[in-house]
Design a protein around this motif. Structure first.
Motif, PDB file in Angstrom:
ATOM      1  N   SER A  84       0.086  -4.082  -1.935  1.00  0.00           N
ATOM      2  CA  SER A  84       0.268  -5.514  -2.186  1.00  0.00           C
ATOM      3  C   SER A  84      -0.200  -6.346  -0.985  1.00  0.00           C
ATOM      4  CB  SER A  84       1.738  -5.814  -2.470  1.00  0.00           C
ATOM      5  OG  SER A  84       2.205  -5.042  -3.552  1.00  0.00           O
ATOM      6  N   THR A  85      -0.414  -7.646  -1.232  1.00  0.00           N
ATOM      7  CA  THR A  85      -0.728  -8.585  -0.165  1.00  0.00           C
ATOM      8  C   THR A  85       0.583  -9.158   0.350  1.00  0.00           C
ATOM      9  OG1 THR A  85      -2.827  -9.146  -1.229  1.00  0.00           O
ATOM     10  CG2 THR A  85      -2.018 -10.667   0.447  1.00  0.00           C
ATOM     11  N   VAL A  86       0.915  -8.848   1.607  1.00  0.00           N
ATOM     12  CA  VAL A  86       2.229  -9.195   2.156  1.00  0.00           C
ATOM     13  C   VAL A  86       2.076  -9.675   3.596  1.00  0.00           C
ATOM     14  CG1 VAL A  86       3.395  -7.483   0.695  1.00  0.00           C
ATOM     15  CG2 VAL A  86       2.671  -6.846   3.012  1.00  0.00           C
ATOM     16  N   ASP A  87       3.169 -10.196   4.123  1.00  0.00           N
ATOM     17  CA  ASP A  87       3.241 -10.577   5.530  1.00  0.00           C
ATOM     18  C   ASP A  87       3.048  -9.322   6.390  1.00  0.00           C
ATOM     19  OD1 ASP A  87       4.102 -11.190   8.132  1.00  0.00           O
ATOM     20  OD2 ASP A  87       5.694 -12.509   7.438  1.00  0.00           O
ATOM     21  N   PRO A  88       2.082  -9.330   7.327  1.00  0.00           N
ATOM     22  CA  PRO A  88       1.857  -8.145   8.151  1.00  0.00           C
ATOM     23  C   PRO A  88       3.093  -7.695   8.930  1.00  0.00           C
ATOM     24  CG  PRO A  88       0.018  -9.652   8.347  1.00  0.00           C
ATOM     25  CD  PRO A  88       1.076 -10.377   7.576  1.00  0.00           C
ATOM     26  N   ALA A  89       3.900  -8.649   9.388  1.00  0.00           N
ATOM     27  CA  ALA A  89       5.111  -8.277  10.127  1.00  0.00           C
ATOM     28  C   ALA A  89       6.099  -7.545   9.219  1.00  0.00           C
ATOM     29  CB  ALA A  89       5.764  -9.523  10.728  1.00  0.00           C
ATOM     30  N   TRP A  90       6.183  -7.978   7.959  1.00  0.00           N
ATOM     31  CA  TRP A  90       7.044  -7.282   7.007  1.00  0.00           C
ATOM     32  C   TRP A  90       6.540  -5.860   6.776  1.00  0.00           C
ATOM     33  CZ3 TRP A  90       6.176  -4.941   2.329  1.00  0.00           C
ATOM     34  CH2 TRP A  90       7.302  -4.583   1.591  1.00  0.00           C
ATOM     35  N   SER A  91       5.231  -5.700   6.666  1.00  0.00           N
ATOM     36  CA  SER A  91       4.656  -4.374   6.452  1.00  0.00           C
ATOM     37  C   SER A  91       4.960  -3.447   7.621  1.00  0.00           C
ATOM     38  CB  SER A  91       3.139  -4.486   6.240  1.00  0.00           C
ATOM     39  OG  SER A  91       2.568  -3.229   5.964  1.00  0.00           O
ATOM     40  N   ALA A  92       4.830  -3.963   8.840  1.00  0.00           N
ATOM     41  CA  ALA A  92       5.124  -3.148  10.017  1.00  0.00           C
ATOM     42  C   ALA A  92       6.597  -2.747  10.045  1.00  0.00           C
ATOM     43  CB  ALA A  92       4.761  -3.907  11.287  1.00  0.00           C
ATOM     44  N   VAL A 139      -6.257  10.924  -2.191  1.00  0.00           N
ATOM     45  CA  VAL A 139      -5.795   9.965  -3.198  1.00  0.00           C
ATOM     46  C   VAL A 139      -6.515   8.636  -3.020  1.00  0.00           C
ATOM     47  CG1 VAL A 139      -3.798   8.629  -3.990  1.00  0.00           C
ATOM     48  CG2 VAL A 139      -3.555  11.062  -3.460  1.00  0.00           C
ATOM     49  N   LEU A 140      -6.613   8.153  -1.784  1.00  0.00           N
ATOM     50  CA  LEU A 140      -7.310   6.900  -1.511  1.00  0.00           C
ATOM     51  C   LEU A 140      -8.775   6.989  -1.940  1.00  0.00           C
ATOM     52  CD1 LEU A 140      -5.980   6.017   2.080  1.00  0.00           C
ATOM     53  CD2 LEU A 140      -4.911   5.570  -0.133  1.00  0.00           C
ATOM     54  N   ASP A 141      -9.417   8.085  -1.579  1.00  0.00           N
ATOM     55  CA  ASP A 141     -10.843   8.235  -1.887  1.00  0.00           C
ATOM     56  C   ASP A 141     -11.110   8.274  -3.386  1.00  0.00           C
ATOM     57  OD1 ASP A 141     -11.490   8.268   0.798  1.00  0.00           O
ATOM     58  OD2 ASP A 141     -11.471  10.462   0.947  1.00  0.00           O
ATOM     59  N   ALA A 142     -10.148   8.771  -4.170  1.00  0.00           N
ATOM     60  CA  ALA A 142     -10.321   8.823  -5.623  1.00  0.00           C
ATOM     61  C   ALA A 142     -10.223   7.447  -6.259  1.00  0.00           C
ATOM     62  CB  ALA A 142      -9.270   9.746  -6.237  1.00  0.00           C
ATOM     63  N   MET A 143      -9.558   6.515  -5.599  1.00  0.00           N
ATOM     64  CA  MET A 143      -9.357   5.186  -6.168  1.00  0.00           C
ATOM     65  C   MET A 143     -10.364   4.158  -5.689  1.00  0.00           C
ATOM     66  SD  MET A 143      -5.189   4.778  -6.057  1.00  0.00           S
ATOM     67  CE  MET A 143      -5.078   4.925  -4.265  1.00  0.00           C
ATOM     68  N   ALA A 144     -11.009   4.392  -4.554  1.00  0.00           N
ATOM     69  CA  ALA A 144     -11.767   3.342  -3.882  1.00  0.00           C
ATOM     70  C   ALA A 144     -13.180   3.760  -3.529  1.00  0.00           C
ATOM     71  CB  ALA A 144     -11.028   2.921  -2.609  1.00  0.00           C
ATOM     72  N   ALA A 145     -14.074   2.780  -3.545  1.00  0.00           N
ATOM     73  CA  ALA A 145     -15.430   2.994  -3.058  1.00  0.00           C
ATOM     74  C   ALA A 145     -15.466   2.907  -1.534  1.00  0.00           C
ATOM     75  CB  ALA A 145     -16.381   1.971  -3.661  1.00  0.00           C
ATOM     76  N   GLN A 146     -14.589   2.058  -0.989  1.00  0.00           N
ATOM     77  CA  GLN A 146     -14.513   1.884   0.456  1.00  0.00           C
ATOM     78  C   GLN A 146     -13.059   1.960   0.886  1.00  0.00           C
ATOM     79  OE1 GLN A 146     -16.989   1.549   2.605  1.00  0.00           O
ATOM     80  NE2 GLN A 146     -18.714   1.270   1.209  1.00  0.00           N
ATOM     81  N   VAL A 147     -12.759   2.874   1.783  1.00  0.00           N
ATOM     82  CA  VAL A 147     -11.435   2.960   2.391  1.00  0.00           C
ATOM     83  C   VAL A 147     -11.610   2.687   3.879  1.00  0.00           C
ATOM     84  CG1 VAL A 147      -9.413   4.383   2.857  1.00  0.00           C
ATOM     85  CG2 VAL A 147     -10.634   4.635   0.686  1.00  0.00           C
ATOM     86  N   TYR A 148     -11.243   1.493   4.300  1.00  0.00           N
ATOM     87  CA  TYR A 148     -11.376   1.132   5.707  1.00  0.00           C
ATOM     88  C   TYR A 148     -10.118   1.548   6.448  1.00  0.00           C
ATOM     89  CZ  TYR A 148     -15.510  -1.514   4.445  1.00  0.00           C
ATOM     90  OH  TYR A 148     -16.755  -1.879   3.981  1.00  0.00           O
ATOM     91  N   ARG A 149     -10.296   2.311   7.508  1.00  0.00           N
ATOM     92  CA  ARG A 149      -9.187   2.758   8.345  1.00  0.00           C
ATOM     93  C   ARG A 149      -9.161   1.863   9.581  1.00  0.00           C
ATOM     94  NH1 ARG A 149      -8.490   9.325   7.866  1.00  0.00           N
ATOM     95  NH2 ARG A 149      -8.837   9.468   5.609  1.00  0.00           N
ATOM     96  N   LEU A 150      -8.148   1.030   9.659  1.00  0.00           N
ATOM     97  CA  LEU A 150      -8.109  -0.059  10.629  1.00  0.00           C
ATOM     98  C   LEU A 150      -7.119   0.178  11.760  1.00  0.00           C
ATOM     99  CD1 LEU A 150      -8.270  -2.861   7.931  1.00  0.00           C
ATOM    100  CD2 LEU A 150     -10.135  -2.119   9.417  1.00  0.00           C
ATOM    101  N   GLY A 151      -6.781   1.435  11.977  1.00  0.00           N
ATOM    102  CA  GLY A 151      -5.907   1.766  13.084  1.00  0.00           C
ATOM    103  C   GLY A 151      -4.634   2.440  12.620  1.00  0.00           C
ATOM    104  N   ASP A 152      -3.809   2.795  13.599  1.00  0.00           N
ATOM    105  CA  ASP A 152      -2.582   3.523  13.283  1.00  0.00           C
ATOM    106  C   ASP A 152      -1.357   2.618  13.226  1.00  0.00           C
ATOM    107  OD1 ASP A 152      -2.299   2.931  15.951  1.00  0.00           O
ATOM    108  OD2 ASP A 152      -2.153   5.009  16.638  1.00  0.00           O
ATOM    109  N   ALA A 153      -1.547   1.307  13.428  1.00  0.00           N
ATOM    110  CA  ALA A 153      -0.419   0.375  13.429  1.00  0.00           C
ATOM    111  C   ALA A 153      -0.294  -0.305  12.077  1.00  0.00           C
ATOM    112  CB  ALA A 153      -0.597  -0.662  14.527  1.00  0.00           C
ATOM    113  N   PRO A 154       0.715   0.037  11.273  1.00  0.00           N
ATOM    114  CA  PRO A 154       0.903  -0.644   9.992  1.00  0.00           C
ATOM    115  C   PRO A 154       0.994  -2.160  10.190  1.00  0.00           C
ATOM    116  CG  PRO A 154       2.297   1.285  10.106  1.00  0.00           C
ATOM    117  CD  PRO A 154       1.722   1.098  11.484  1.00  0.00           C
ATOM    118  N   GLY A 155       0.369  -2.884   9.298  1.00  0.00           N
ATOM    119  CA  GLY A 155       0.235  -4.328   9.422  1.00  0.00           C
ATOM    120  C   GLY A 155      -1.197  -4.743   9.666  1.00  0.00           C
ATOM    121  N   ALA A 156      -1.986  -3.841  10.255  1.00  0.00           N
ATOM    122  CA  ALA A 156      -3.391  -4.173  10.529  1.00  0.00           C
ATOM    123  C   ALA A 156      -4.174  -4.360   9.231  1.00  0.00           C
ATOM    124  CB  ALA A 156      -4.030  -3.092  11.394  1.00  0.00           C
ATOM    125  N   GLY A 157      -3.906  -3.505   8.251  1.00  0.00           N
ATOM    126  CA  GLY A 157      -4.560  -3.669   6.957  1.00  0.00           C
ATOM    127  C   GLY A 157      -4.176  -4.972   6.299  1.00  0.00           C
TER     128      GLY A 157
END
Length: 285
Positions: A84-92, A139-157
């Motif tokens: 979902s699209t959420v507040d990054p601080a909430w995701s972290a 699982v991600l690769d089966a659903m998406a054409a592009q899976v961007y890995r934006l770091g190890d800190a949740p909230g970055a996505g």
């Protein structure tokens, strides 16, 4: 989008369990392959990767920690993929809450719409631990054409997704304003659409959403209230660092106006309906 993503996983051969608040939808989907679960808790008991595709943080909280939530039934080491699209601080913060239960987390907002989801062609903006990727990467690769890995800190996505929504919302609002001006000036809307979509002023949102206006069809593929929420998140994120966003603020007000005028659940192209003194194309029968 969730249905399309689930269909992509089924095509890829995953043993799939599904839950929807509309039980008949889950059951109909499962007839072609998969198991319909009566609750998130029942689903969590059978899965080691759960992909959540709901509207907002509140719904995510409910499916995880509600009376029939899956957080209590997922086995330690399982992965929760939040799309979902959420507040990054909430995701972290959610990542920390799940870690306390021994659960892995991927912050993984999505973009692309229902059609691309059905084709396994969405974009995912993800962040999380190496352990979470190791378990859920296929699982991600089966659903998406592009899976961007934006770091190890949740909230970055979530931060990247919110910036994407800034552009999407502003582009839709600008596209509606341009088409509204054309209508006001008596320009043939079909001719205007043809010219703009082959000129430098075009955008993906103009090409996609103004086609809805020309068809007079405001069946919600993404509703006005989605951008009330998402542009609100954009402004909240910027407000925390006192960063000015004049275009986003204006676009947010336009969607707010459309929502309060009665178009909240119509397609987001219905933001064009706030402009006075124009006659919109009627729906083709």
């Amino acid at each position: 989008m969730g249905a399309g993503m689930a269909a992509s996983l089924r095509r890829a051969g995953f043993a799939l369990c599904v839950h929807d608040v509309r039980a008949e939808v889950a059951q109909a989907f499962a007839q072609a392959g998969g198991t319909a679960c009566a609750s998130p808790a029942a689903l969590g008991a059978q899965c080691d990767v759960v992909v959540s595709v709901v509207v907002n943080a509140q719904q995510t909280e409910e499916l995880l920690f509600g009376a029939d939530g899956c957080a209590g039934t997922l086995r330690p080491g399982s992965v929760f993929v939040m799309c979902s699209t959420v507040d990054p601080a909430w995701s972290a913060a959610l990542a920390d809450r799940l870690d306390e239960r021994g659960l892995l987390y991927l912050d993984a907002p999505i973009s692309g719409g229902a059609a691309r989801a059905a084709q396994g062609q969405i974009t995912m903006m993800t962040a999380g631990s190496a352990a979470a990727y190791a378990k859920a990467g296929a699982v991600l690769d089966a659903m998406a054409a592009q899976v961007y890995r934006l770091g190890d800190a949740p909230g970055a996505g979530s931060k990247v997704k919110i910036i994407n929504q800034l552009l999407a919302g502003v582009h839709i609002a600008a596209a509606a304003e341009a088409m509204a001006l054309g209508l006001r000036e008596g320009v043939d809307p079909a001719a205007l659409y043809e010219v703009i979509t082959h000129s430098a002023g075009n955008s993906w949102m103009f090409e996609n959403r103004m086609a809805h206006v020309l068809a007079g069809d405001y069946t919600p593929l993404s509703a006005v209230d989605i951008f009330v929420k998402d542009l609100g998140l954009v402004l909240d994120m910027a407000r925390a660092s006192k960063f000015p966003l004049p275009l986003s603020s204006t676009a947010h007000q336009m969607f707010m106006q459309a929502s309060t005028a009665g178009f909240a659940r119509e397609d987001d192209a219905a933001v064009i309906k706030i402009f006075p003194g124009i006659t919109l194309p009627e729906k083709k029968t």
